[in-house]
Design a protein around this motif. Structure first.
Motif, mmCIF file in Angstrom:
data_model
loop_
_atom_site.group_PDB
_atom_site.id
_atom_site.type_symbol
_atom_site.label_atom_id
_atom_site.label_comp_id
_atom_site.label_asym_id
_atom_site.label_seq_id
_atom_site.Cartn_x
_atom_site.Cartn_y
_atom_site.Cartn_z
ATOM 1 N N THR A 190 0.834 -1.216 0.000
ATOM 2 C CA THR A 190 0.000 0.000 0.000
ATOM 3 C C THR A 190 0.862 1.256 0.000
ATOM 4 O O THR A 190 0.593 2.213 -0.733
ATOM 5 N N ILE A 191 1.919 1.245 0.823
ATOM 6 C CA ILE A 191 2.826 2.399 0.882
ATOM 7 C C ILE A 191 3.518 2.596 -0.462
ATOM 8 O O ILE A 191 3.629 3.723 -0.967
ATOM 9 N N HIS A 192 3.995 1.502 -1.059
ATOM 10 C CA HIS A 192 4.696 1.585 -2.351
ATOM 11 C C HIS A 192 3.769 2.131 -3.429
ATOM 12 O O HIS A 192 4.165 2.982 -4.252
ATOM 13 N N GLN A 193 2.500 1.673 -3.455
ATOM 14 C CA GLN A 193 1.529 2.174 -4.435
ATOM 15 C C GLN A 193 1.279 3.658 -4.256
ATOM 16 O O GLN A 193 1.181 4.416 -5.217
ATOM 17 N N SER A 194 1.165 4.087 -2.998
ATOM 18 C CA SER A 194 0.893 5.498 -2.724
ATOM 19 C C SER A 194 2.066 6.385 -3.122
ATOM 20 O O SER A 194 1.871 7.500 -3.619
ATOM 21 N N PRO B 95 -8.821 7.452 8.766
ATOM 22 C CA PRO B 95 -9.213 6.507 9.823
ATOM 23 C C PRO B 95 -8.630 5.119 9.569
ATOM 24 O O PRO B 95 -8.537 4.664 8.426
ATOM 25 N N ALA B 96 -8.244 4.459 10.642
ATOM 26 C CA ALA B 96 -7.638 3.134 10.512
ATOM 27 C C ALA B 96 -8.584 2.145 9.850
ATOM 28 O O ALA B 96 -8.159 1.308 9.049
ATOM 29 N N SER B 97 -9.890 2.226 10.181
ATOM 30 C CA SER B 97 -10.858 1.288 9.603
ATOM 31 C C SER B 97 -10.928 1.433 8.090
ATOM 32 O O SER B 97 -10.961 0.441 7.352
ATOM 33 N N THR B 98 -10.918 2.675 7.598
ATOM 34 C CA THR B 98 -10.944 2.908 6.146
ATOM 35 C C THR B 98 -9.664 2.426 5.498
ATOM 36 O O THR B 98 -9.678 1.782 4.437
ATOM 37 N N PHE B 99 -8.519 2.721 6.119
ATOM 38 C CA PHE B 99 -7.213 2.355 5.571
ATOM 39 C C PHE B 99 -7.097 0.840 5.433
ATOM 40 O O PHE B 99 -6.637 0.327 4.406
ATOM 41 N N ILE B 100 -7.538 0.123 6.451
ATOM 42 C CA ILE B 100 -7.405 -1.342 6.419
ATOM 43 C C ILE B 100 -8.383 -1.967 5.438
ATOM 44 O O ILE B 100 -8.014 -2.827 4.627
ATOM 45 N N SER B 101 -9.655 -1.533 5.473
ATOM 46 C CA SER B 101 -10.666 -2.152 4.605
ATOM 47 C C SER B 101 -10.441 -1.827 3.133
ATOM 48 O O SER B 101 -10.644 -2.682 2.269
ATOM 49 N N ALA B 102 -10.011 -0.600 2.834
ATOM 50 C CA ALA B 102 -9.884 -0.175 1.435
ATOM 51 C C ALA B 102 -8.542 -0.541 0.821
ATOM 52 O O ALA B 102 -8.450 -0.707 -0.401
ATOM 53 N N HIS B 103 -7.487 -0.700 1.646
ATOM 54 C CA HIS B 103 -6.144 -0.877 1.082
ATOM 55 C C HIS B 103 -5.446 -2.147 1.577
ATOM 56 O O HIS B 103 -4.978 -2.944 0.755
ATOM 57 N N ILE B 104 -5.373 -2.325 2.881
ATOM 58 C CA ILE B 104 -4.639 -3.475 3.404
ATOM 59 C C ILE B 104 -5.271 -4.794 2.957
ATOM 60 O O ILE B 104 -4.593 -5.672 2.421
ATOM 61 N N LEU B 105 -6.582 -4.933 3.148
ATOM 62 C CA LEU B 105 -7.249 -6.186 2.764
ATOM 63 C C LEU B 105 -7.174 -6.419 1.264
ATOM 64 O O LEU B 105 -7.054 -7.566 0.805
ATOM 65 N N THR C 247 8.978 -5.985 -3.814
ATOM 66 C CA THR C 247 8.754 -6.627 -5.114
ATOM 67 C C THR C 247 7.276 -6.943 -5.260
ATOM 68 O O THR C 247 6.614 -7.354 -4.293
ATOM 69 N N LYS C 248 6.759 -6.762 -6.455
ATOM 70 C CA LYS C 248 5.331 -6.947 -6.689
ATOM 71 C C LYS C 248 4.943 -8.416 -6.603
ATOM 72 O O LYS C 248 5.741 -9.315 -6.893
ATOM 73 N N TYR C 249 3.697 -8.658 -6.234
ATOM 74 C CA TYR C 249 3.141 -10.002 -6.132
ATOM 75 C C TYR C 249 1.657 -9.923 -6.478
ATOM 76 O O TYR C 249 1.082 -8.830 -6.568
ATOM 77 N N ARG C 250 1.011 -11.044 -6.684
ATOM 78 C CA ARG C 250 -0.410 -11.050 -7.016
ATOM 79 C C ARG C 250 -1.225 -10.832 -5.750
ATOM 80 O O ARG C 250 -1.149 -11.622 -4.802
ATOM 81 N N THR C 251 -2.010 -9.766 -5.744
ATOM 82 C CA THR C 251 -2.794 -9.405 -4.565
ATOM 83 C C THR C 251 -4.186 -10.039 -4.613
ATOM 84 O O THR C 251 -4.616 -10.559 -5.649
ATOM 85 N N ALA C 252 -4.879 -9.952 -3.477
ATOM 86 C CA ALA C 252 -6.233 -10.504 -3.395
ATOM 87 C C ALA C 252 -7.173 -9.790 -4.362
ATOM 88 O O ALA C 252 -8.020 -10.416 -5.000
ATOM 89 N N THR D 223 -0.988 6.806 -7.402
ATOM 90 C CA THR D 223 -1.929 7.783 -6.844
ATOM 91 C C THR D 223 -1.713 7.904 -5.346
ATOM 92 O O THR D 223 -1.885 6.938 -4.603
ATOM 93 N N ALA D 224 -1.331 9.099 -4.905
ATOM 94 C CA ALA D 224 -1.012 9.313 -3.498
ATOM 95 C C ALA D 224 -2.270 9.293 -2.643
ATOM 96 O O ALA D 224 -3.299 9.864 -3.010
ATOM 97 N N LEU D 225 -2.190 8.622 -1.497
ATOM 98 C CA LEU D 225 -3.302 8.605 -0.550
ATOM 99 C C LEU D 225 -3.282 9.892 0.274
ATOM 100 O O LEU D 225 -2.225 10.484 0.497
#
Length: 604
Positions: A276-280, A291-301, A360-365, A284-286
């Motif tokens: 997520t950090i590398h993409q930002s 909020p932590a809930s938005t960050f995790i649900s929209a990006h981490i997962l 290094t890039k990998y296939r994400t969910a 497209t910069a975040l």
């Protein structure tokens, strides 16, 4: 109140502790004992919800709670903290408020934004309701079904209004069919029971005790041999049950051991954060704070490795978002701020951080999900198994253009015996014109691709601008004539989704307008506006929700200046590429989009 579409800010999930408090407030306001209803009834009253602030077109402000699979509006909280159920909540919980009945024509008036007038109420009314109470309004032919809900502005005693038969009776807040955003097309029930379903724990306990006592008495009265047989049976059953339990436990343990370990899951979440950090930092910069809930649900997962697609944060060793983020803060990946139990991310690491630098890039969910959806669409298209409601059905699109004859075109149709009023496709127009040319003997014998012009064809050319009026040219090519013939007709089109029946879709005049993606400035910030999506049978609110996740920014849906029935979606930041990607997933081709950047300065 929602005669026009309200402005709704981005939604955020409601924590379980806040949800319990909100449920307790609702039960207290509506006079329901928490112990008197089952957990199922409580979930019907208030399931897991998200919340957002809104501003109605009349200036009213409040908070809206949505829930369920389609994020249906369930509760509205006004500025004075009054909690009002929507009609969709009252369809599941009709016992919450008293209902006043009226006739169907009055319901239509309410749907158009009117308040409920006293003369429109059917007598007798419910007994003894005080002014200011929340009430429902229903159709006399649909018993117990709320079609509108609002605040009572009169006092009712002994089934009659004290103020007399004049003035407003109910100030309507929500009405079925108003502009409060709802996904799909909900259908009201035909009839509902307004009785509160009570849940009596004591009666259930007494019944269990009585049944147990009766069984013990019968057992004591039985003879010794029968008792021995029962004991033997129980021992056998216990042995079987124990063996089954051991086998089940072993199978469950084996199943757990086959899955990813806690260490693997922890590493997957850390990897998703670095991605997520590398993409930002590289794309497209975040925007922060977030909020932590938005960050995790929209990006981490979304950035979890594909093999951990269905894993949740509670399966990690940290269990909670706060602990996970604080652990990552110690590694220098994020900076967080906690206040009152709410965790906010204030910033993220840069590209100079060692973990981000060697990423290094990998296939994400999310990437795997997109691949699976695309494969499903392709397979269903090959098998011809598209059905209404499926992803393949809703995301395949076709535009068909049609032409109606006028003036000289009708003369050509009459000459070849064709209809002068029906709609024709481009290929059918071509066939008609070539048949007319052959029948009139207008093919140039020296060069077959040329056509001799008679008065009818000459007028078609001049009306299309291919020839200047009064021109003495007597020859034209077939292709030039065909193109001019199409231009001389009235153009229409149909937009078809999936295997939608062409005959069931109405003709729309003109050429289909392109979807406009416009980047412009608003109050010193860049925004992206998307217009004309309704033409392509895309729900603006659903698209806005999808863009909110895709762009990790706020989105709003407002009335468009192009027409009363059209809307435009506004996305925070310059999101042209993201908008195009989302639209392409909805079947929109690039030739149907038009990109405009109004943020660049115009130099003289």
């Amino acid at each position: 109140m929602f005669k026009k579409n309200p402005t709704i800010k981005p939604f955020s999930p409601v924590r379980n502790s806040d949800r319990r408090k909100l449920l307790g407030q609702i039960l207290e306001n509506y006079g329901i004992e928490a112990d008197s209803i089952s957990s199922e009834t409580k979930d019907n009253i208030l399931p897991e919800v998200q919340t957002a602030k809104f501003i109605a077109r009349g200036g009213e402000k409040g908070v809206i709670y949505v829930g369920g699979e389609k994020n249906t509006p369930l509760w509205i909280k006004m500025d004075d903290n009054t909690l009002i159920p929507t009609v969709y909540t009252l369809w599941k919980c009709p016992f919450l408020v008293p209902i006043l009945y009226t006739w169907p024509p009055v319901i239509e008036k309410l749907q158009n934004g009117a308040d409920m007038m006293t003369p429109g109420m059917i007598r007798p009314l419910p007994d003894n309701i005080e002014k200011g109470r929340i009430v429902a309004v229903g159709d006399i032919h649909r018993k117990g079904v709320a079609l509108a809900v609002g605040t009572l502005s009169i006092n009712i005693q002994n089934g009659s209004p004290l103020e007399g038969d004049h003035g407003k009776a109910v100030i309507i807040v929500n009405c079925f069919g108003d502009e409060l955003p709802v996904k799909g097309k909900p259908v009201p029930p035909q009839e509902l029971d307004c009785t509160l379903p009570l849940y009596d724990k004591e009666s259930e306990s007494k019944a269990t005790i009585e049944a147990s006592t009766e069984a013990d008495t019968q057992s004591n009265d039985s003879n010794e041999s029968a008792a021995i047989e029962k004991i033997t049976e129980k021992i056998d059953q216990t042995n079987i049950s124990t063996q089954s339990s051991v086998q089940h436990t072993a199978a469950a343990t084996s199943k757990v051991n086959d899955g990813p370990s806690t260490a693997d899951i922890d590493e997957g979440f850390r990897k998703a954060l670095v991605a997520t950090i590398h993409q930002s930092r590289t794309g497209t910069a975040l925007s922060f704070p977030q909020p932590a809930s938005t960050f995790i649900s929209a990006h981490i997962l979304a950035n979890l490795p594909a093999n951990l697609a269905n894993i949740q944060l509670k399966q990690t060793s940290w269990k909670k978002a706060a602990k996970f983020l604080k652990a990552m803060e110690k590694e220098g990946l994020v900076k967080v701020k906690e206040r009152g139990g709410d965790v906010t991310i204030t910033s993220i690491a840069g590209l100079e951080h060692e973990s981000v630098r060697v990423f290094t890039k990998y296939r994400t969910a999310s990437a795997q999900k997109a691949i699976n959806e695309r494969n499903a669409v392709e397979n269903q298209e090959k098998d011809g198994s598209e059905e209404p409601g499926s992803d393949a059905y809703s995301r395949t699109l076709d535009i068909k253009e049609f032409y109606q004859l006028k003036d000289q075109g009708k003369l050509i149709a009459e000459a070849v015996g064709a209809s002068t009023s029906q709609y024709y496709g481009a290929a059918e127009l071509r066939t008609m014109l070539l048949e007319y040319i052959a029948k009139e003997g207008l093919i140039d014998p020296s060069k077959h691709k040329n056509v001799k012009l008679n008065p009818v064809l000459a007028k078609i050319l001049t009306s299309a601008g291919a020839r200047v009026a009064g021109s003495q040219i007597t020859l034209s090519t077939r292709e030039e004539l065909i193109d001019a013939f199409r231009q001389s007709c009235t153009k229409s089109y149909k937009v078809l989704r999936g295997n939608e029946d062409e005959n069931s879709v109405k003709y729309a005049k003109g050429a289909p307008p392109k979807i406009l993606i416009v980047t412009s400035m608003k109050m010193g910030h860049k925004i992206t506006r998307i217009l004309n999506v309704e033409t392509y049978k895309i729900d603006p609110q659903e698209l806005a929700n999808e863009l909110r996740v895709e762009c990790a920014g706020s989105t709003t849906v407002n009335k468009s200046t192009e027409g009363d029935k059209k809307h435009e979606i506004q996305v925070q930041g310059p999101q042209m590429k993201a908008a195009m990607a989302v639209l392409e997933r909805h079947g929109i081709k690039k030739i149907w989009m038009e990109i405009k950047d109004n943020t660049t300065s115009k130099r003289k």
